[in-house]
Design a protein around this motif. Structure first.
Motif, PDB file in Angstrom:
ATOM      1  N   PHE A 417      17.504  24.472  25.897  1.00 37.10           N
ATOM      2  CA  PHE A 417      18.745  25.182  26.203  1.00 37.10           C
ATOM      3  C   PHE A 417      18.592  26.049  27.453  1.00 37.10           C
ATOM      4  O   PHE A 417      19.560  26.290  28.168  1.00 37.10           O
ATOM      5  N   LEU A 418      17.384  26.535  27.699  1.00 31.00           N
ATOM      6  CA  LEU A 418      17.168  27.415  28.845  1.00 31.00           C
ATOM      7  C   LEU A 418      17.020  26.629  30.140  1.00 31.00           C
ATOM      8  O   LEU A 418      17.603  26.978  31.170  1.00 31.00           O
ATOM      9  N   TYR A 419      16.218  25.580  30.115  1.00 27.18           N
ATOM     10  CA  TYR A 419      15.967  24.832  31.356  1.00 27.18           C
ATOM     11  C   TYR A 419      15.583  23.382  31.091  1.00 27.18           C
ATOM     12  O   TYR A 419      14.793  22.797  31.824  1.00 27.18           O
ATOM     13  N   GLY A 420      16.135  22.794  30.024  1.00 28.24           N
ATOM     14  CA  GLY A 420      15.812  21.416  29.684  1.00 28.24           C
ATOM     15  C   GLY A 420      17.035  20.525  29.665  1.00 28.24           C
ATOM     16  O   GLY A 420      18.060  20.797  30.307  1.00 28.24           O
ATOM     17  N   ASP A 421      16.947  19.458  28.873  1.00 25.08           N
ATOM     18  CA  ASP A 421      18.022  18.464  28.821  1.00 25.08           C
ATOM     19  C   ASP A 421      19.335  19.043  28.310  1.00 25.08           C
ATOM     20  O   ASP A 421      20.410  18.559  28.654  1.00 25.08           O
ATOM     21  N   LYS A 422      19.254  20.050  27.435  1.00 30.12           N
ATOM     22  CA  LYS A 422      20.461  20.623  26.845  1.00 30.12           C
ATOM     23  C   LYS A 422      20.872  21.927  27.522  1.00 30.12           C
ATOM     24  O   LYS A 422      21.583  22.749  26.932  1.00 30.12           O
ATOM     25  N   ASN A 462       8.543  26.344  20.819  1.00 32.96           N
ATOM     26  CA  ASN A 462       8.235  26.549  19.403  1.00 32.96           C
ATOM     27  C   ASN A 462       9.273  27.424  18.707  1.00 32.96           C
ATOM     28  O   ASN A 462       9.048  27.896  17.602  1.00 32.96           O
ATOM     29  N   ILE A 463      10.394  27.644  19.367  1.00 29.89           N
ATOM     30  CA  ILE A 463      11.517  28.354  18.759  1.00 29.89           C
ATOM     31  C   ILE A 463      12.668  27.360  18.672  1.00 29.89           C
ATOM     32  O   ILE A 463      13.246  26.971  19.696  1.00 29.89           O
ATOM     33  N   LEU A 464      12.977  26.914  17.466  1.00 31.31           N
ATOM     34  CA  LEU A 464      14.037  25.935  17.260  1.00 31.31           C
ATOM     35  C   LEU A 464      15.343  26.640  16.917  1.00 31.31           C
ATOM     36  O   LEU A 464      15.342  27.785  16.455  1.00 31.31           O
ATOM     37  N   LEU A 465      16.452  25.954  17.146  1.00 28.55           N
ATOM     38  CA  LEU A 465      17.776  26.550  16.942  1.00 28.55           C
ATOM     39  C   LEU A 465      18.560  25.738  15.927  1.00 28.55           C
ATOM     40  O   LEU A 465      18.615  24.504  16.009  1.00 28.55           O
ATOM     41  N   ASP A 466      19.178  26.430  14.966  1.00 26.91           N
ATOM     42  CA  ASP A 466      19.987  25.723  13.970  1.00 26.91           C
ATOM     43  C   ASP A 466      21.399  25.513  14.509  1.00 26.91           C
ATOM     44  O   ASP A 466      21.679  25.758  15.692  1.00 26.91           O
ATOM     45  N   ASN A 467      22.301  25.064  13.646  1.00 23.69           N
ATOM     46  CA  ASN A 467      23.655  24.734  14.094  1.00 23.69           C
ATOM     47  C   ASN A 467      24.427  25.940  14.601  1.00 23.69           C
ATOM     48  O   ASN A 467      25.401  25.797  15.337  1.00 23.69           O
ATOM     49  N   GLU A 468      24.014  27.141  14.183  1.00 18.27           N
ATOM     50  CA  GLU A 468      24.670  28.368  14.641  1.00 18.27           C
ATOM     51  C   GLU A 468      23.876  29.050  15.748  1.00 18.27           C
ATOM     52  O   GLU A 468      24.102  30.215  16.067  1.00 18.27           O
ATOM     53  N   LEU A 469      22.910  28.316  16.325  1.00 18.60           N
ATOM     54  CA  LEU A 469      22.030  28.823  17.383  1.00 18.60           C
ATOM     55  C   LEU A 469      21.215  30.024  16.923  1.00 18.60           C
ATOM     56  O   LEU A 469      20.863  30.900  17.720  1.00 18.60           O
TER      57      LEU A 469
END
Length: 633
Positions: A417-422, A462-469
């Motif tokens: 989310f910060l600097y990748g594909d998403k 190593n910090i994953l995000l759920d559906n509510e971020l």
């Protein structure tokens, strides 16, 4: 009959003792009126903490307590602050019938009174509607303190014998019921048969007490209130519980607790229960004896003892999956199902037979030779339950391969989310929630789980995000457990870890502590708020395209640290003071002086505390240069 006399004698002794305490009081004690409501108040007679850190610790603790009480349906709160190596523990409790607004109002008024204690390192105050206590030691398990108090109204009625009997019976039933309720609280009423008088009564224990301690505490309150009868009202309180009765209604009829199912059934049932228990115990004893005589002596107990913590393994074991099930779930570990990989192995998406999506980590393990230790680690991992930590569901071992099965997160990892594909423009509120949630997850691992755990590899991937971020910390599959003194010297630094996130004392000297995670967290926070990767290289292009720690410190020293914020952020979404506070917290976390870094529990409280604007200045002399190789303190 002799037993009854002894009990009565003991009750009078306890009552006289409590009365003496109330009269003598602690270093400072008083009873006043707030809207016709009496309260008991006392400050500790001892001092010793640095006054500046004491008041800052106290502010953090009280602010956290108030924040918790302001949430709907929350009437009990605990909090602890930690600054400069000192802590303040706090506890606040509102009665079960009090509304949220009245609870917060009572808390606020109580805090005003507590402030008069100045630099005393502890104080407590009891109102009818709430009570608060703070100390510079962990008092949560205490059920009594020196401020135990009784307050009675001397007004009485013509039906004194009946009133005494009715009220005593109501209080007696409450003392039996309260320890059996889920929230250690009960309210009930009882009317006099010969008149229109109704007695209202409540009792409450602090939730930090055990059921046994609650029962003992309430029994003392019940005994103490006997001295108030036949007065029209009475209240008795100490550090663990509160009890009150009155002929004036102070809660609604619809707020009564149904205590009937919680009451004992009488002496006959008790005798039957004793007989059944004795007979059953004898039978069980014979069965156990037969089992141990039959059981082969060569078999060893399956209960293991962890030598690093002294804790016995009384944990629920993880689910064991078959290799074929995981192979089919991941389409034979195909590249199409591969989610990523790192120092500890590759991760694949899998779909189990029941349709549940999971993440399967595949790693080559040389640790199978230490099977007992690994089994224990797996039990530790699968019993970690926190909303900001990824759940380990189970495992599978095949030869030298170890497969760990985790819950699956659709949104992937933070770095994407910060600097990748998403990559997308995360709002300030979303970034704040990710930072706060990560801090809470690490604080749980370090201090709130029954075995202290150091992650060692905190980074955005190593910090994953759920559906509510909301963040969930992942990849503590190869964690190292701390010993009881919370320090561990590791000579096996995993060199493949990304060095920018690794604390210098761990990278250079191999010294491992919770502050290693604090350092990594600080770097991650700087990346979250800047939207840039943090690199060790230092050149003009690097400063523009990425983030260098020295650059962050230079901006802070010049008072321009808001320039660290991601340019895509909408300035209307955040306040400058809030943003500055988050930056300063991050810089505190990356100081080279290990002891100067805050614990993660303190970090979490600093982030959530809205009253800390501005924060005390970070001493730039403790900042970390990329060339710093100083031995940690």
């Amino acid at each position: 009959m002799k037993h009854v006399n002894i009990s009565a004698w003991w009750s009078w002794c306890v009552t006289i003792f409590l009365v003496i305490i109330t009269i003598a009081g602690p270093a400072r004690s008083q009873s006043n009126d707030r809207n016709s409501t009496r309260y008991t108040f006392a400050c500790s007679a001892y001092k010793g903490m640095n006054q500046d850190y004491l008041l800052r610790n106290l502010n953090i603790t009280l602010s956290s307590l108030r924040h918790q009480l302001s949430i709907n349906n929350v009437s009990y709160a605990t909090a602890r602050s930690l600054l400069n190596g000192n802590s303040i523990w706090g506890l606040a409790s509102c009665r079960g019938y009090v509304s949220r607004a009245d609870c917060v109002a009572c808390f606020d008024y109580a805090v005003v009174q507590l402030r008069s204690c100045g630099s005393a390192t502890g104080a407590f105050i009891f109102f009818d509607d709430c009570d608060i206590r703070y100390e510079n030691f962990n008092f949560y398990a205490e059920s009594r303190v020196r401020g135990g108090s009784i307050q009675c109204n001397n007004g009485s009625f013509n039906q004194q014998p009946e009133f005494r009997k009715t009220t005593n019976g109501l209080l007696s039933d409450l003392r039996i019921a309260i320890p059996k309720t889920s929230n250690f609280y009960a309210a009930s009423t009882r009317g006099l048969a010969s008149g229109n008088i109704t007695v209202y009564a409540i009792g409450q224990c602090n939730l930090n007490l055990s059921k046994t301690d609650c029962a003992n505490c309430i029994n003392l309150r019940y005994t103490a209130l006997d001295t108030c009868l036949p007065g029209s009202s009475g209240r008795s309180m100490d550090g663990g519980c509160f009890m009150k009765y009155s002929t004036t209604p102070f809660f609604r009829q619809d707020q009564r607790t149904n205590i009937t199912p919680l009451l004992r059934n009488g002496d006959s049932n008790k005798k039957i229960a004793i007989i059944v228990g004795v007979v059953g115990g004898v039978c069980i004893l014979f069965v156990l004896l037969a089992f141990f005589l039959w059981r082969p002596r060569s078999k060893k107990s399956s209960i293991q003892l962890d030598k690093s913590t002294g804790s016995t393994v009384l944990l629920q074991g993880p689910t064991r999956y078959s290799y074929d099930d995981l192979r089919k779930a991941t389409n034979n570990f195909s590249d199409q199902n591969k989610l990523g990989g790192g120092v500890f192995g590759e991760v694949y998406k899998g779909t189990l037979k029941n349709g549940d999506a999971v993440a399967v980590k595949k790693t080559v393990s040389a640790l199978t030779r230490r099977k007992i230790h690994i089994d224990y680690e797996l039990k530790i991992m699968c019993n970690v339950h926190h909303r900001h930590l990824i759940r380990l569901l189970g495992y599978c071992s095949k030869g030298s391969l170890l497969f760990l099965v985790y819950e699956y997160m659709d949104n992937g990892s933070l770095d994407q989310f910060l600097y990748g594909d998403k990559k997308r423009n995360l709002s300030w509120r979303q970034r704040y929630e990710i930072i706060y949630g990560t801090a809470r997850g690490l604080a749980y691992l370090h201090e709130q789980y029954h075995v202290p755990i150091i992650h060692r590899d905190i980074k955005p991937s190593n910090i994953l995000l759920d559906n509510e971020l909301q963040p969930k910390i992942a990849d503590f599959g190869m964690i190292r457990l701390l010993s009881e003194d919370k320090t561990h010297l590791s000579t096996k630094f995993p060199g493949s870890l990304e060095s920018v996130y690794v604390a210098p004392e761990y990278a250079i000297h191999g010294q491992l502590s919770e502050k290693v995670d604090t350092y990594s967290f600080g770097i991650v926070v700087l990346e979250i708020i800047s939207g840039k990767r943090c690199h060790n290289t230092k050149d003009e292009e690097s400063v523009i395209q990425s983030l260098h720690l020295d650059h962050a410190w230079n901006l802070y020293d010049s008072g321009e640290h808001l320039k660290l914020l991601d340019a895509t952020l909408d300035p209307s979404e955040y306040g400058a003071e809030e943003a500055e506070k988050i930056i300063e917290i991050a810089l505190r976390c990356v100081q080279s002086n290990v002891s100067a870094r805050p614990a993660m529990s303190e970090v979490a409280m600093l982030i959530s505390d809205k009253s800390l604007y501005p924060m005390p200045t970070v001493r730039s002399t403790l900042k970390l240069s990329s060339n710093d190789t100083t031995s940690p303190v």
